[in-house]
Design a protein around this motif. Structure first.
Motif, mmCIF file in Angstrom:
data_model
loop_
_atom_site.group_PDB
_atom_site.id
_atom_site.type_symbol
_atom_site.label_atom_id
_atom_site.label_comp_id
_atom_site.label_asym_id
_atom_site.label_seq_id
_atom_site.Cartn_x
_atom_site.Cartn_y
_atom_site.Cartn_z
ATOM 1 N N ARG A 128 1.021 -1.514 0.490
ATOM 2 C CA ARG A 128 -0.340 -0.101 0.056
ATOM 3 C C ARG A 128 0.932 1.211 0.579
ATOM 4 O O ARG A 128 1.925 1.054 0.268
ATOM 5 N N ASP A 129 0.609 2.266 -0.486
ATOM 6 C CA ASP A 129 0.816 3.781 -0.682
ATOM 7 C C ASP A 129 2.098 3.914 -0.961
ATOM 8 O O ASP A 129 3.284 4.329 -0.684
ATOM 9 N N ALA A 130 2.594 2.619 -2.080
ATOM 10 C CA ALA A 130 4.078 2.521 -2.934
ATOM 11 C C ALA A 130 3.898 3.821 -3.544
ATOM 12 O O ALA A 130 2.914 4.433 -4.158
ATOM 13 N N ARG A 131 5.449 4.023 -3.584
ATOM 14 C CA ARG A 131 5.570 5.802 -4.036
ATOM 15 C C ARG A 131 7.709 5.137 -5.246
ATOM 16 O O ARG A 131 8.056 4.646 -4.352
ATOM 17 N N PRO A 132 7.877 6.037 -5.884
ATOM 18 C CA PRO A 132 9.183 5.789 -6.563
ATOM 19 C C PRO A 132 9.865 6.546 -6.150
ATOM 20 O O PRO A 132 9.425 7.329 -5.657
ATOM 21 N N VAL A 133 10.989 5.372 -6.062
ATOM 22 C CA VAL A 133 12.506 5.962 -6.124
ATOM 23 C C VAL A 133 13.362 6.430 -6.273
ATOM 24 O O VAL A 133 14.429 6.618 -5.637
ATOM 25 N N GLN A 134 13.330 5.410 -7.470
ATOM 26 C CA GLN A 134 14.060 5.156 -8.640
ATOM 27 C C GLN A 134 13.407 4.655 -9.594
ATOM 28 O O GLN A 134 12.402 4.567 -9.812
ATOM 29 N N GLU A 135 14.621 4.867 -10.793
ATOM 30 C CA GLU A 135 13.847 4.230 -11.826
ATOM 31 C C GLU A 135 13.604 3.188 -12.384
ATOM 32 O O GLU A 135 14.139 2.173 -11.704
ATOM 33 N N PRO A 136 12.582 2.434 -12.741
ATOM 34 C CA PRO A 136 12.294 1.387 -13.149
ATOM 35 C C PRO A 136 13.336 0.228 -14.151
ATOM 36 O O PRO A 136 14.434 1.420 -14.691
ATOM 37 N N GLU A 137 13.749 -1.116 -13.528
ATOM 38 C CA GLU A 137 14.180 -1.598 -14.260
ATOM 39 C C GLU A 137 13.661 -1.354 -16.270
ATOM 40 O O GLU A 137 13.504 -1.159 -16.407
ATOM 41 N N PRO A 138 15.192 -1.544 -17.055
ATOM 42 C CA PRO A 138 15.280 -1.210 -18.024
ATOM 43 C C PRO A 138 14.093 -2.175 -19.247
ATOM 44 O O PRO A 138 14.414 -3.217 -18.890
ATOM 45 N N GLY A 139 13.427 -1.495 -19.868
ATOM 46 C CA GLY A 139 12.758 -2.596 -20.451
ATOM 47 C C GLY A 139 11.101 -2.449 -19.674
ATOM 48 O O GLY A 139 10.210 -3.115 -20.069
ATOM 49 N N ILE A 140 10.717 -2.359 -18.389
ATOM 50 C CA ILE A 140 9.876 -1.807 -18.304
ATOM 51 C C ILE A 140 8.861 -0.786 -17.934
ATOM 52 O O ILE A 140 10.107 0.307 -17.818
ATOM 53 N N LYS A 141 7.929 -0.996 -18.898
ATOM 54 C CA LYS A 141 7.004 0.918 -18.355
ATOM 55 C C LYS A 141 5.967 0.567 -17.400
ATOM 56 O O LYS A 141 5.409 -0.137 -17.147
ATOM 57 N N LEU A 142 6.289 1.707 -16.748
ATOM 58 C CA LEU A 142 5.697 1.694 -15.181
ATOM 59 C C LEU A 142 4.855 2.911 -15.300
ATOM 60 O O LEU A 142 4.534 3.908 -15.889
#
Length: 180
Positions: A128-142
């Motif tokens: 719950r309440d997930a938030r970005p702290v870095q870029e996704p892995e290459p090849g993954i579209k978030l």
């Protein structure tokens, strides 16, 4: 491992193929009435799938999947390292794949994706309440998607990853783990 009194008894096991991630076995079996048979069993280790949410929205990933030859909408998923607790693996996979972290975690249960031939358990979690702290892995579209889009992707057969579907459908139906 077979339960006592199982309707199918293993009479012999041979390893057909082994790699870093997989072992394929051929099992000679006998049914309860004595008829011989054969099962192929894939051993691939246990995994996790994480339903990450932010308020009423869902974090989905879209990634090319080689075995099916197309991009797939799904939730963050991955393997559990040797000796790693499932919840710890879920947090690691969520961060590695999506760049997301979450403070509140809830287990949603588990699934056996293809129990006739695959010896693997996938542990499901809600972050719950997930938030970005870095870029996704290459090849993954978030993508942060509203519930209406998630429902539409499910109804149109766009989300086909089994563990993702189970986690999403449990959440969307408001079924609590252990209610059934």
């Amino acid at each position: 491992m077979q339960e006592p009194g199982a309707p199918i008894v293993t009479t012999a096991v041979s390893t057909v193929y082994t790699s870093r991630w997989w072992t394929v076995e051929e099992h000679d079996v006998a049914t309860a009435d004595g008829q011989p048979g054969l099962y192929n069993v894939l051993r691939c280790g246990d995994g996790v799938t994480v339903l990450a949410t932010a308020a009423d929205d869902y974090w989905l990933i879209r990634e090319y999947k080689y075995a099916i030859g197309r991009e797939s909408w799904q939730l963050a998923s991955g393997g559990i390292d040797d000796g790693e607790p499932p919840r710890q693996a879920a947090a690691r996979e969520l961060l590695e794949e999506t760049g997301l972290i979450a403070d509140a975690w809830e287990p949603l249960g588990l699934v056996h994706p293809y129990p006739t031939n695959i010896a693997s358990t996938v542990h499901l979690f809600h972050a719950r309440d997930a938030r970005p702290v870095q870029e996704p892995e290459p090849g993954i579209k978030l993508t942060l998607a509203p519930g209406s889009l998630v429902r539409r992707l499910i109804a149109q057969g766009e989300i086909t990853h089994a563990a993702s579907l189970v986690a999403l459908l449990l959440h969307l139906s408001d079924v609590e783990p252990g209610d059934c």
